[in-house]
Design an enzyme around this catalytic site. Structure first.
Site, mmCIF file in Angstrom:
data_model
loop_
_atom_site.group_PDB
_atom_site.id
_atom_site.type_symbol
_atom_site.label_atom_id
_atom_site.label_comp_id
_atom_site.label_asym_id
_atom_site.label_seq_id
_atom_site.Cartn_x
_atom_site.Cartn_y
_atom_site.Cartn_z
ATOM 1 N N ARG A 128 26.944 -3.598 6.450
ATOM 2 C CA ARG A 128 28.045 -4.554 6.418
ATOM 3 C C ARG A 128 29.186 -4.030 7.273
ATOM 4 O O ARG A 128 29.323 -2.819 7.446
ATOM 5 C CB ARG A 128 28.528 -4.837 4.999
ATOM 6 N N GLU A 236 37.865 -7.218 -0.470
ATOM 7 C CA GLU A 236 38.833 -6.171 -0.105
ATOM 8 C C GLU A 236 39.380 -6.374 1.311
ATOM 9 O O GLU A 236 40.504 -5.983 1.622
ATOM 10 C CB GLU A 236 38.151 -4.808 -0.208
ATOM 11 N N ARG A 240 33.730 -9.769 4.758
ATOM 12 C CA ARG A 240 32.716 -8.719 4.793
ATOM 13 C C ARG A 240 31.434 -9.414 5.267
ATOM 14 O O ARG A 240 30.947 -10.319 4.594
ATOM 15 C CB ARG A 240 32.516 -8.081 3.418
ATOM 16 N N CYS A 283 41.574 -0.759 3.587
ATOM 17 C CA CYS A 283 41.485 0.640 3.182
ATOM 18 C C CYS A 283 41.333 1.530 4.421
ATOM 19 O O CYS A 283 40.441 1.295 5.245
ATOM 20 C CB CYS A 283 40.305 0.859 2.251
ATOM 21 N N THR A 285 39.866 4.173 4.646
ATOM 22 C CA THR A 285 38.526 4.791 4.684
ATOM 23 C C THR A 285 37.556 3.963 5.515
ATOM 24 O O THR A 285 36.532 4.471 5.943
ATOM 25 C CB THR A 285 37.939 4.941 3.269
ATOM 26 N N ARG A 292 29.578 -0.040 6.757
ATOM 27 C CA ARG A 292 28.849 0.768 5.784
ATOM 28 C C ARG A 292 27.393 0.357 5.859
ATOM 29 O O ARG A 292 27.066 -0.809 5.648
ATOM 30 C CB ARG A 292 29.366 0.577 4.354
ATOM 31 N N ARG A 324 25.090 7.834 -3.760
ATOM 32 C CA ARG A 324 25.597 7.314 -5.028
ATOM 33 C C ARG A 324 24.474 6.559 -5.713
ATOM 34 O O ARG A 324 23.402 6.369 -5.145
ATOM 35 C CB ARG A 324 26.825 6.428 -4.816
ATOM 36 N N GLU A 329 29.169 1.750 -6.046
ATOM 37 C CA GLU A 329 30.204 2.771 -6.232
ATOM 38 C C GLU A 329 30.316 3.114 -7.721
ATOM 39 O O GLU A 329 30.291 2.228 -8.563
ATOM 40 C CB GLU A 329 31.551 2.219 -5.721
HETATM 41 N N1 DAR Z 1 39.586 3.741 -4.769
HETATM 42 C C1 DAR Z 1 40.361 3.821 -3.514
HETATM 43 C C2 DAR Z 1 39.518 3.463 -2.289
HETATM 44 C C3 DAR Z 1 38.385 4.388 -2.018
HETATM 45 C C4 DAR Z 1 37.423 3.872 -0.938
HETATM 46 N N2 DAR Z 1 36.671 2.661 -1.437
HETATM 47 C C5 DAR Z 1 36.963 1.437 -1.033
HETATM 48 N N3 DAR Z 1 37.845 1.175 -0.080
HETATM 49 N N4 DAR Z 1 36.339 0.394 -1.616
HETATM 50 C C6 DAR Z 1 40.931 5.244 -3.408
HETATM 51 O O1 DAR Z 1 41.893 5.404 -2.653
HETATM 52 O O2 DAR Z 1 40.385 6.139 -4.039
#
Ligand code: DAR
Length: 372
Positions: A128, A236, A240, A283, A285, A292, A324, A329
């Site tokens: 994705r 989010e 996506r 995010c 990340t 991903r 995981r 998650e």
């Molecule tokens: N729980 C948030 C985001 C972590 C990465 N996962 C995402 N973006 N779905 C944190 O800052 O820990």
């Protein structure tokens, strides 16, 4: 918790909390890099914006990143704080110029897990990408009107996509009263099949960032008739876009996503993109490719029948992979030690590079599983 604007003048209480989080939760990157001198150098308006970006990391001390951008320009406007957090998370050394390139060319070559072991020709694979429309605030700062406006815009695009021979399908909306509304049972089935996202209000990190506000207005999903190309709306990120299939042909999976993404992108306004950080995401990340890619691999020996993921996680790290549970998650391993493996890198690596890493990492983990 007072709203950020009420505390912008002093914010002393929040800074005290950040100091406490820094010592109690060293993994919280926002707390690690937050500078009171930097904060105090900002004008009133930017202080208010910054509080909203880091609210999630203050309200959730166990956060890994602890920040969600609220507008595409936040990454430039708050570089002194977000930059070091991004470098730390994405393992980019200080002084190394960050620049994101995109390359899908490897999807034209053979990349099939069956070449590792014929037994790997039936795994569940998914890839994705997150995308946000440049013309809108990011999900955390959207009003209900923004969410409905964005949904209406993509529904128009889906009307065209529905007629496409390769990607024809249907849109299912969660917006109450929508002519595309999905019924409760069908929604539950789609969530159980991991085709649709669940109520985000249950995610305290997203809730603190405003990303789950106005649920379920402006949320929905498009699924191709073959149910192997899906677009989430209003999770989010604004969008996506994903491809999924059973098998082992990673090149075909990535190619399916790329073709669908290109076709869909031609039907909607521009995505938020920066030369430094690539596709802009809520995010940090997910910056860069915002990709991903993952597959479910049975590792009964490495995970002691699914009871212990630690050995698999450690081994995977050496190959740039994260492990995981197969349920997503924060989930445990599935039946028979079924785990979800995925390349950790998103930024500074290309789409082709991610596909290669997934292939090579799978080969290495599978070899470890077989030798034990
Ligand atoms: N729980 C948030 C985001 C972590 C990465 N996962 C995402 N973006 N779905 C944190 O800052 O820990």
């Amino acid at each position: 918790m007072n709203s950020p604007s009420e505390n912008t003048h002093n914010g002393e209480g929040k800074m005290a909390r950040i100091r406490a989080i820094r010592s109690a939760h060293p993994g919280n990157l926002m707390a690690r890099y937050f500078s009171e001198d930097y904060f105090n150098s900002l004008d009133e308006s930017k202080r208010g914006r910054l509080w909203r970006i880091i609210a999630t990391g203050i309200e959730n001390p166990d956060s890994q990143m602890g920040a969600y951008a609220q507008n595409s320009r936040d990454y430039e406007d708050f570089e002194p704080l977000l930059g070091p957090m991004i470098r730390d998370y994405h393992n980019i050394p200080t002084g190394h110029e960050i620049g994101q390139k995109h390359d899908w060319s490897a999807t034209a070559s053979r990349c099939d897990l069956a070449d590792i072991d014929p037994a790997l020709n039936g795994v569940s694979m998914r890839v994705r990408v997150g995308r946000n429309l440049a013309a809108f605030p990011l999900p955390g700062a959207m009003t209900k009107a923004h969410r409905l406006e964005l949904e209406a815009l993509v529904i128009e695009a889906f009307t065209t996509l529905k007629a496409d021979t390769q990607f024809g399908g249907d849109y299912h909306s969660l917006t109450p009263g929508s002519p595309h509304a999905i019924d409760a049972d069908a929604y539950r089935r789609r969530v159980a099949a991991h085709q649709m996202f669940k109520d985000m209000g249950g995610d305290r990190y997203l809730a603190a960032a405003g990303i789950s506000s106005d649920w379920p207005f402006g949320r929905g999903m498009y699924a191709s008739n073959a149910e192997d190309f899906i677009v989430w709306v209003g999770e989010e990120d604004h969008l996506r876009i994903m491809a999924m299939r059973q098998g082992g042909d990673l090149a075909a999976l990535f190619g399916r996503l790329h073709d669908g993404l290109e076709k869909f992108a031609r039907l909607i306004p521009a995505f938020a993109h920066s030369s430094r950080y690539g596709y802009v995401t809520s995010c940090p990340t997910n910056l860069g490719t915002a990709m991903r890619a993952s597959l479910h691999l049975p590792l009964p020996r490495l995970t002691e029948g699914g009871r212990n993921l630690e050995r698999a996680k450690k081994a995977a790290q050496d190959f740039g992979l994260s492990v995981r549970g197969a349920g997503g998650e924060h989930s445990d391993a599935g039946h028979g030690g079924l785990v979800d493996i995925s390349p950790s890198a998103r930024l500074g690596v290309t789409e082709s590079g991610i596909m290669q890493r997934l292939y090579e990492g799978t080969a290495a983990l599978w070899s470890l599983e077989k030798e034990r």
